[in-house]
Design a protein around this motif. Structure first.
Motif, PDB file in Angstrom:
ATOM      1  N   PHE A  50      39.361  70.043 -18.466  1.00 21.20           N
ATOM      2  CA  PHE A  50      40.036  68.629 -18.086  1.00 21.20           C
ATOM      3  C   PHE A  50      39.229  68.304 -16.888  1.00 21.20           C
ATOM      4  N   PHE A  51      38.457  67.253 -17.122  1.00 19.41           N
ATOM      5  CA  PHE A  51      37.324  66.795 -15.893  1.00 19.41           C
ATOM      6  C   PHE A  51      37.415  65.390 -15.889  1.00 19.41           C
ATOM      7  N   LEU A  52      38.426  64.714 -15.126  1.00 18.82           N
ATOM      8  CA  LEU A  52      38.591  63.436 -15.245  1.00 18.82           C
ATOM      9  C   LEU A  52      37.497  62.480 -14.402  1.00 18.82           C
ATOM     10  N   ARG A  53      37.311  63.230 -13.177  1.00 13.64           N
ATOM     11  CA  ARG A  53      36.387  62.343 -12.189  1.00 13.64           C
ATOM     12  C   ARG A  53      35.110  62.137 -12.613  1.00 13.64           C
ATOM     13  N   GLU A  54      34.617  61.199 -12.422  1.00 14.96           N
ATOM     14  CA  GLU A  54      33.162  60.472 -12.928  1.00 14.96           C
ATOM     15  C   GLU A  54      32.004  61.492 -12.649  1.00 14.96           C
ATOM     16  N   GLY A  55      31.252  61.974 -13.730  1.00 12.39           N
ATOM     17  CA  GLY A  55      30.224  62.879 -13.494  1.00 12.39           C
ATOM     18  C   GLY A  55      30.634  64.439 -13.666  1.00 12.39           C
ATOM     19  N   ASP A  56      32.067  64.466 -13.586  1.00  9.17           N
ATOM     20  CA  ASP A  56      32.229  66.237 -13.486  1.00  9.17           C
ATOM     21  C   ASP A  56      32.151  66.730 -14.887  1.00  9.17           C
ATOM     22  N   LEU A  57      32.472  66.095 -15.887  1.00  7.91           N
ATOM     23  CA  LEU A  57      32.415  66.635 -17.186  1.00  7.91           C
ATOM     24  C   LEU A  57      30.832  66.751 -17.840  1.00  7.91           C
ATOM     25  N   GLU A  58      30.097  65.758 -17.330  1.00  3.63           N
ATOM     26  CA  GLU A  58      28.706  65.742 -17.695  1.00  3.63           C
ATOM     27  C   GLU A  58      27.956  67.062 -17.053  1.00  3.63           C
ATOM     28  N   GLU A  59      28.213  67.122 -15.659  1.00  2.00           N
ATOM     29  CA  GLU A  59      27.942  68.353 -15.124  1.00  2.00           C
ATOM     30  C   GLU A  59      28.197  69.844 -15.686  1.00  2.00           C
ATOM     31  N   PHE A  60      29.648  69.859 -15.987  1.00  4.41           N
ATOM     32  CA  PHE A  60      30.208  70.741 -16.590  1.00  4.41           C
ATOM     33  C   PHE A  60      29.459  71.290 -17.854  1.00  4.41           C
ATOM     34  N   ASN A  61      29.088  70.082 -18.761  1.00  5.83           N
ATOM     35  CA  ASN A  61      28.641  70.327 -20.045  1.00  5.83           C
ATOM     36  C   ASN A  61      27.152  70.713 -19.841  1.00  5.83           C
ATOM     37  N   LEU A  62      26.330  70.351 -18.915  1.00  4.88           N
ATOM     38  CA  LEU A  62      25.219  71.037 -18.391  1.00  4.88           C
ATOM     39  C   LEU A  62      25.311  72.573 -18.208  1.00  4.88           C
ATOM     40  N   ARG A  63      26.292  72.822 -17.576  1.00  6.65           N
ATOM     41  CA  ARG A  63      26.302  74.296 -17.320  1.00  6.65           C
ATOM     42  C   ARG A  63      26.421  74.882 -18.727  1.00  6.65           C
ATOM     43  N   LEU A  64      27.451  74.551 -19.435  1.00  7.87           N
ATOM     44  CA  LEU A  64      27.709  75.143 -20.736  1.00  7.87           C
ATOM     45  C   LEU A  64      26.217  75.311 -21.464  1.00  7.87           C
ATOM     46  N   GLN A  65      25.592  73.969 -21.598  1.00 11.39           N
ATOM     47  CA  GLN A  65      24.292  74.066 -22.140  1.00 11.39           C
ATOM     48  C   GLN A  65      23.301  75.072 -21.580  1.00 11.39           C
ATOM     49  N   LYS A  66      23.379  75.516 -20.372  1.00 10.14           N
ATOM     50  CA  LYS A  66      22.224  76.379 -19.562  1.00 10.14           C
ATOM     51  C   LYS A  66      22.828  77.688 -20.132  1.00 10.14           C
ATOM     52  N   ASN A  67      24.152  77.856 -20.243  1.00 11.25           N
ATOM     53  CA  ASN A  67      24.599  79.241 -20.738  1.00 11.25           C
ATOM     54  C   ASN A  67      23.997  79.526 -22.455  1.00 11.25           C
ATOM     55  N   TYR A  68      24.314  78.316 -23.186  1.00 13.00           N
ATOM     56  CA  TYR A  68      23.922  78.462 -24.470  1.00 13.00           C
ATOM     57  C   TYR A  68      22.559  78.776 -24.721  1.00 13.00           C
TER      58      TYR A  68
END
Lengths: 178, 356
Positions: B219-237
């Motif tokens: 759960f990432f409510l603060r603006e920008g946090d979720l995008e940053e998290f998704n980028l980390r996931l993508q890097k892992n992938y």
């Protein structure tokens, strides 16, 4: 070498166990083997079956569309599976519970396995009499290896179970010698 | 355990593989054709693992598929090697939980022994959950690693690898089999030696006395946090895509037609290939073992006259990944059956002969 065997009978006749013992004996001999059961809903008095493939090479599908050998323990199973036997294939039939019309396109070993089992004193070992008959008819797995499997899976300390199964296997094996 | 061969069904081999990999938490809900996994785990998880300092292993028959996947979510967050298993309709029910586990970057192993669909379908073998498995399955931009065994031995081996990959990349890993693979018994050579688990999980929620509390959430409510998290996931992938492609390739050097199939379908394809090669026909085989990441590197054949024939127990799902990997360089053909129908060796051979 590849041998495809369909084993069928009614629920309770031990067709799954027959197949598993056969598969384990083949494994003991270092052969490639697959065992594939019917795992769907079946009805009382209907049929139950499994498919065993034994080969000296890698086995593709464990599902058998055309069998080299059928081992059939009751009449409904014969009706259901006789069409799956290849031309000149082998039919091992429990004549205590199934009859077949005169035949030309298959090699038939028809013996009263259930009656033999009752004479031994345990109706449940009809399956092993049929397995003994298969062993001597097809010469693919050795009886001594089947006995090894018996010893590895029989409940410890229950020598009577081992004895009746062994006797059924040996009686089945003798049948083909007249 | 002694290095002997024993006769196991694919389902039992998966369960035994999980135990050998140090699985310490299993939750499941019954469904055919994967019930032998639950039955085996019920019997064997109650025996102490023998790992020094490890708490007793846990087996739970959950009240539903949803409960089971969420129990796995919790156990994984606490640092356990956790697994659940089901079959197609049950896996659909678990998708919300799988998405949450992916979103919380937790390791877990999920087994899907596929049956015919859509809907309640039937209990016959099928491969029609390929899209669901390889495209994430639940909501959100995520993937799970998908491994597809083709024998009981491989089911045993890959389940152990699945736990290691899950821990290494903090990602859910799916074992994708079909009803035939699950039900069929074959000789399996068991690994020698004691169970060893080497993963260090300093992110796990194992009690925070003397350290800063860890947080596990999706759960990432603060603006920008979720995008940053998704980028980390993508890097892992991206790393996984580079490093974890698995595949078996046969006779690619001289092949005019290359069969592409996975799982049980690949066994039948291999028989067809052997038959055709014994007739002097130049046939090869690519058997993807990892379905995500898809083994794209194995499709870099230059000869433009080569033809691919994709074989599935579904209607053109893996076909799309093959088309992407081939990228128009060669002709890609398809043959499939589903809903319980199984492609036969003869059907494959007839199709190949038309392509030669």
């Amino acid at each position: 070498m590849i041998e495809r065997i369909i084993i069928a009978g009614s629920g309770g006749q031990g067709v799954m166990l027959l197949g598993k013992v056969m598969a384990q004996a083949a494994m003991v001999e270092g052969k490639q083997v697959t065992w594939f059961p019917a795992y769907g809903p079946e009805v009382r008095g209907g049929t139950s079956h499994c498919m065993v493939t034994i080969s000296d090479q890698e086995i593709g599908s464990p599902y058998i569309t055309e069998a080299d050998t059928l081992i059939i323990l009751n009449q409904p199973s014969l009706e259901k599976f006789k069409g799956k036997l290849k031309r000149k294939g082998t039919l091992i039939l429990n004549s205590s519970l199934a009859k077949i019309d005169p035949y030309t396109k298959m090699q038939v070993f028809s013996f009263p396995f259930t009656d033999i089992a009752m004479q031994i004193g345990n109706i449940k070992v009809a399956n092993m009499a049929a397995l003994g008959c298969f062993a001597s008819a097809k010469k693919i797995i050795k009886v001594k290896n089947i006995l090894k499997v018996f010893k590895s899976i029989a409940p410890a300390g229950n020598l009577e179970i081992l004895r009746v199964n062994q006797q059924a296997l040996e009686e089945g094996q003798k049948l083909n010698h007249g | 355990m002694a290095k002997t061969k024993i006769l196991l069904s694919g389902n039992e081999a998966i369960a035994q593989g999980a135990i050998q990999a140090g699985c310490s938490f299993y939750a499941g809900y019954p469904i055919t054709p994967q019930n032998e996994i639950i039955a085996y785990m019920a019997k064997h998880m109650s025996v102490p693992s023998g790992i020094k300092g490890q708490a007793p292993r846990v087996f739970i028959q959950a009240e539903s598929e949803l409960a089971a996947i969420n129990m796995v979510y919790g156990a994984a967050a606490a640092g356990a090697r956790a697994m659940t298993s089901s079959s197609s309709p049950g896996i659909s029910l678990k998708q919300e939980g799988i998405s949450y586990i992916a979103g919380a970057q937790l390791p877990a192993v999920i087994v899907n022994i596929m049956r015919g669909g859509p809907g309640l379908g039937n209990i016959a073998p099928a491969q029609s959950d390929y899209f669901q498995a390889t495209r994430g399955g639940g909501h959100g931009d995520y993937h799970v690693i998908v491994l597809a065994p083709a024998s009981a031995q491989e089911a045993y081996d890959l389940t152990q690898i699945a736990f290691d990959l899950a821990d290494k990349y903090r990602i859910p890993v799916m074992i994708l089999g079909d009803g035939i693979l699950g039900q069929m018994m074959e000789p399996v050579k068991l690994s020698a030696g004691k169970i060893k688990v080497n993963s260090v999980k300093n992110w796990a929620l194992g009690g925070c006395q003397g350290r800063k509390p860890n947080i596990v959430k999706s759960f990432f409510l603060r603006e920008g946090d979720l995008e940053e998290f998704n980028l980390r996931l993508q890097k892992n992938y991206q790393v996984i895509k580079q490093k974890e492609q698995r595949c078996e390739s046969l006779f690619l050097s001289d092949a005019k037609v290359i069969l592409v199939a996975y799982g049980t379908m690949a066994r039948i394809a291999k028989s067809a290939m052997s038959q055709l090669r014994s007739e002097g026909k130049k046939i090869g085989l690519i058997r993807p073992i990892s379905l995500w990441p898809f083994p794209q590197k194995s499709f870099q054949i230059k000869n433009s006259k080569v033809k691919y024939l994709v074989l599935e127990l579904s209607y053109g799902q893996m076909l799309q990944d093959v088309q992407l990997a081939v990228n128009g360089r060669q002709q890609v053909e398809f043959l499939g059956r589903s809903g319980g129908g199984i492609l036969s060796q003869e059907q494959i051979i007839n199709k190949v002969k038309k392509l030669l």
